[in-house]
Design a protein around this motif. Sequence first.
Motif, mmCIF file in Angstrom:
data_model
loop_
_atom_site.group_PDB
_atom_site.id
_atom_site.type_symbol
_atom_site.label_atom_id
_atom_site.label_comp_id
_atom_site.label_asym_id
_atom_site.label_seq_id
_atom_site.Cartn_x
_atom_site.Cartn_y
_atom_site.Cartn_z
ATOM 1 N N SER A 180 0.906 -1.287 -0.032
ATOM 2 C CA SER A 180 -0.043 0.206 -0.024
ATOM 3 C C SER A 180 0.722 1.451 0.136
ATOM 4 O O SER A 180 0.490 2.185 -0.735
ATOM 5 C CB SER A 180 -0.762 -0.077 1.179
ATOM 6 O OG SER A 180 -1.796 -1.000 1.011
ATOM 7 N N LEU A 181 1.962 1.340 0.727
ATOM 8 C CA LEU A 181 2.747 2.194 0.807
ATOM 9 C C LEU A 181 3.361 2.888 -0.482
ATOM 10 O O LEU A 181 3.447 3.768 -0.950
ATOM 11 C CB LEU A 181 3.791 2.176 1.706
ATOM 12 C CG LEU A 181 3.406 2.178 3.270
ATOM 13 C CD1 LEU A 181 4.614 1.633 4.229
ATOM 14 C CD2 LEU A 181 3.140 3.468 3.763
ATOM 15 N N ALA A 182 3.756 1.415 -1.127
ATOM 16 C CA ALA A 182 4.510 1.534 -2.512
ATOM 17 C C ALA A 182 3.617 2.094 -3.577
ATOM 18 O O ALA A 182 3.928 2.964 -4.441
ATOM 19 C CB ALA A 182 5.185 0.323 -2.998
ATOM 20 N N ALA A 183 2.206 1.613 -3.508
ATOM 21 C CA ALA A 183 1.163 2.129 -4.404
ATOM 22 C C ALA A 183 0.873 3.824 -4.356
ATOM 23 O O ALA A 183 0.758 4.466 -5.379
ATOM 24 C CB ALA A 183 -0.002 1.326 -4.270
ATOM 25 N N ILE A 229 3.085 -3.949 -11.353
ATOM 26 C CA ILE A 229 4.308 -4.602 -11.120
ATOM 27 C C ILE A 229 5.250 -4.243 -9.844
ATOM 28 O O ILE A 229 5.869 -5.262 -9.341
ATOM 29 C CB ILE A 229 5.159 -4.378 -12.481
ATOM 30 C CG1 ILE A 229 4.395 -4.833 -13.625
ATOM 31 C CG2 ILE A 229 6.425 -5.062 -12.574
ATOM 32 C CD1 ILE A 229 5.007 -4.391 -15.080
ATOM 33 N N ALA A 230 5.180 -2.999 -9.743
ATOM 34 C CA ALA A 230 5.866 -2.625 -8.602
ATOM 35 C C ALA A 230 5.549 -3.252 -7.352
ATOM 36 O O ALA A 230 6.417 -3.603 -6.350
ATOM 37 C CB ALA A 230 6.130 -1.069 -8.443
ATOM 38 N N GLU A 231 4.129 -3.260 -7.158
ATOM 39 C CA GLU A 231 3.706 -3.733 -5.839
ATOM 40 C C GLU A 231 4.024 -5.277 -5.607
ATOM 41 O O GLU A 231 4.489 -5.821 -4.685
ATOM 42 C CB GLU A 231 2.268 -3.696 -5.944
ATOM 43 C CG GLU A 231 1.829 -2.320 -5.542
ATOM 44 C CD GLU A 231 0.143 -2.174 -5.655
ATOM 45 O OE1 GLU A 231 -0.407 -2.824 -5.030
ATOM 46 O OE2 GLU A 231 -0.389 -1.176 -6.282
ATOM 47 N N LEU A 289 12.605 3.184 -11.942
ATOM 48 C CA LEU A 289 12.194 3.089 -10.802
ATOM 49 C C LEU A 289 13.078 2.071 -9.908
ATOM 50 O O LEU A 289 13.150 1.077 -10.426
ATOM 51 C CB LEU A 289 10.772 2.615 -10.684
ATOM 52 C CG LEU A 289 10.053 2.501 -9.154
ATOM 53 C CD1 LEU A 289 10.126 3.863 -8.472
ATOM 54 C CD2 LEU A 289 8.954 1.763 -9.364
ATOM 55 N N ILE A 290 13.670 2.387 -8.717
ATOM 56 C CA ILE A 290 14.482 1.437 -8.086
ATOM 57 C C ILE A 290 13.635 0.882 -6.725
ATOM 58 O O ILE A 290 13.519 1.940 -6.166
ATOM 59 C CB ILE A 290 15.886 2.081 -7.667
ATOM 60 C CG1 ILE A 290 16.604 2.354 -8.928
ATOM 61 C CG2 ILE A 290 16.703 1.104 -6.800
ATOM 62 C CD1 ILE A 290 17.936 3.341 -8.674
ATOM 63 N N CYS A 291 13.980 -0.221 -6.423
ATOM 64 C CA CYS A 291 13.220 -0.674 -5.263
ATOM 65 C C CYS A 291 13.982 -1.331 -4.556
ATOM 66 O O CYS A 291 14.751 -2.426 -5.152
ATOM 67 C CB CYS A 291 11.781 -1.478 -5.745
ATOM 68 S SG CYS A 291 11.159 -2.276 -4.162
ATOM 69 N N VAL A 321 10.833 -11.934 -9.797
ATOM 70 C CA VAL A 321 11.371 -10.714 -9.806
ATOM 71 C C VAL A 321 12.236 -10.587 -11.013
ATOM 72 O O VAL A 321 12.332 -9.460 -11.698
ATOM 73 C CB VAL A 321 11.986 -10.594 -8.585
ATOM 74 C CG1 VAL A 321 12.994 -9.212 -8.293
ATOM 75 C CG2 VAL A 321 11.198 -10.323 -7.320
ATOM 76 N N ALA A 322 13.196 -11.402 -11.136
ATOM 77 C CA ALA A 322 14.027 -11.465 -12.353
ATOM 78 C C ALA A 322 13.292 -11.281 -13.732
ATOM 79 O O ALA A 322 13.524 -10.316 -14.660
ATOM 80 C CB ALA A 322 14.882 -12.638 -12.401
#
Length: 816
Positions: free
Chosen positions: A711-714, A728-730, A758-760, A788-789
């Motif tokens: 939720s924070l990332a979204a 995808i990021a979530e 975008l770096i996670c 992830v890869a």
Amino acid sequence: MARNTGGGQGSDAVVGAEVAATAVLDSRGVVVRWSPAAERLLGRPAAQVLGRPALDLLARPEPAVVAATRRALRGAPEVRSAVVTVRCGDGRLLELVLWAYPSTGPESPGAAPHWVVLAVEAAQMRRWEGDQAVMEGLFSQSPVGLLVTDTELRCVRRNVALERMTGIPTAERLGKRIGEALPGLSAEAIESQMQQVLDTGVPTMDFVHRGRTVADPEHEHVWSTSTFRLQDPAGAVLGLCHAVIDVTASYRAQERRTLLNEASLHIGTTLDVMRTAQELAEVAVPRLADTVTVDLLDAVVAGEAPEPGPVEDSVTLRRAAFRSTWRGHSRAAYAVGELSRFASSSPQARCMADLESRLVARLDYTADWLRDDARRVVGLRAAGAHSLMVVPLAARNVLMGVASFYRWQQPDPFDDEDLTLSAELASRAAVCIDNARRYTRESAASLALQRRLLPSELPELHAVEVAARYRPAGAESDVGGDWFDVIALSGARVALVVGDVPGHGIHASATMGRLRTAVNTLADLDIPPDELLTHLDDLVVRLAEEDGPSGSPPTGGTVTGTTCLYAVYDPVERSCTLASAGHYPPAVVHPDGNVEFPRLPAGPPLGLGGMPFETTELDLVDGTVLALFTNGLLLGRDPDIDVGLQALRRSLSHPDRPLEQICDQVAATLLPLRPPDDVALLVARTHALGADRVATWDLAADPAVVVDARSLAARKLTEWGLKEISFIAELVVSELVTNAIRYGLPPIRLRLIRGTNLICEVSDSSSTSPRLRRAGADDEGGRGLFLVAQLTQRWGTRYTPNGKTIWTELAAPHTM
């Protein structure tokens, strides 16, 4: 017979009346007169001799002499001469030569004749006869030309040799000065030299002059002359003696030797094909020819190796050199660098077909091969070219081109000796051209390898704006092992690298490529700069061991002594961490224009082994410019490092300019046209990532927080305008946080960075590295990292002093 050993007066004394011993005998042979000279010669005063028979003076009256004397006294009219031995007053025996002349006085015409006797010492007479023979030989048989002049430099006598040299009969030469009789000589200079000898009495030796005479008007001759003044016994000046030797053959031989010696010094001073060809032309003009052209095979100019042996007349040539003493030549016909062709029947084409030199003593402008080359003929005819030599440029049985020698100003046509000389010059030049060709080929290969090994283009990164320059030594003719690189790291960081491998050539370029690849591989491991240099040092040690003491090629030097500077810029922390292996520190240019060179720990060059490296961390404000460079930049114009540093400081003092302009300014200020060493320059302007582009959350080690993390990332991605990649990021955040909770140790931190991508990142305090594997069909887990890869552009692990960080990069929309 005794000989007088003292009191001789020389040949001039023999003919002088004051030294001739004279006596007068009457008809009976009695001495009636006795001259003072006779008194001195025999040491007998007149009182002892007068009234005595002359025969009494003889030491040994030989019968033949006595008989001849008696016949003369009986009235023989002819002049008589004899050699007799007399006894002097002091008892000495003296050999004399006598001449007897009958004389009848006018006062008694019918009386018996008297005799006048002249006597000269026999030894003195022999010397005089020898002198006369020498003089006669000099003027009739000597090969050395002799000229005797009066005090007005007019000819009074000359010998046969000089008559043959000039071709002018002696009768026509008498009474004339050199300028009046021989207008083809440099009469003014010769007569000036003769007048100086006449005035000073100081002889001159080996005065060289040249010219043409009636004897050989078609060829120029060279003479060496010596001049001395003639004086009588009293010292009065009578004139000059001028000796002349034709030294044309020896003079030309010396000129050829001198020209060949100069050729060895001036041909091949560089390893440039075109310059070497021009040096051949410069040596030959005007000493040998008035115009010289050098045409090389196009392949030779490009550094390629032609096929051995002769070539066909259809081969393509390129004008490599042209030099002439006449400025009226058509530049279109003789332009250096342009293609040139010769008619198939021309001497040039035939020379290339059989590798034999050609001599055309007299050019025939009606010849077919000249008519076929009208453009060149116009220039030749206008210049008045009358003679031609064509010689092949061949070395090691490989033909590289042809050299053409023309004469138009020098009136003498080329001869066989000139052809031999030109062939020798061409042979020496051909070896130098072949060496330059081989060097050109190697340099081209090295340069191509160098350019392939260096970055073809620099990456576009958010953290830094970069520009770079690479300049090989010697204006792109001597590449080396300098390199630069820009490597994108995790967390929006970037690595800036410069390095310098010792030596030049293919070996240095290949070694540079291996080291650059190693740096990129080590950079992917995200290890600190000092640790990276340590691994690189180990690699250089192994490479040096592979080369061995005898394995170093002649062009490459050794890999030991390589220097490297590795810097990592973190745009989030606004810091730069650096480590140096014997390399110069970078120039740090602050936004206000202040330039400083920070002090870095003095790490050793690579290859020494076992020596530690240290890091230095710099805090950089946004917009700081970093300039990384190799030592060739500082030594380009002056061997003093401080001078180079000051020049670099001035060139970087305006950091607000575009980086490309800064690079151009630095190169123009510090580098000459042909730098002595290759140069790598990397300039970077830093761009910090502010708080609005970075989001960080600390998470509890509870599986329930995975939903909160998503939720924070979204929300943050929506705030950044990246809703398109939110799903995808979530999913990536969910997998990474779950993996950290399940296998890592707290504390756990999630960080999102909005850079070019975008770096996670998810960090924990465990140093255990996750591994990507394929899960079986029945496995319930093991698919997280594989997923992830597949969903990200890149992913990896970065170790920190407190654990590790798993990071990923997702492609962001271009609207960012």
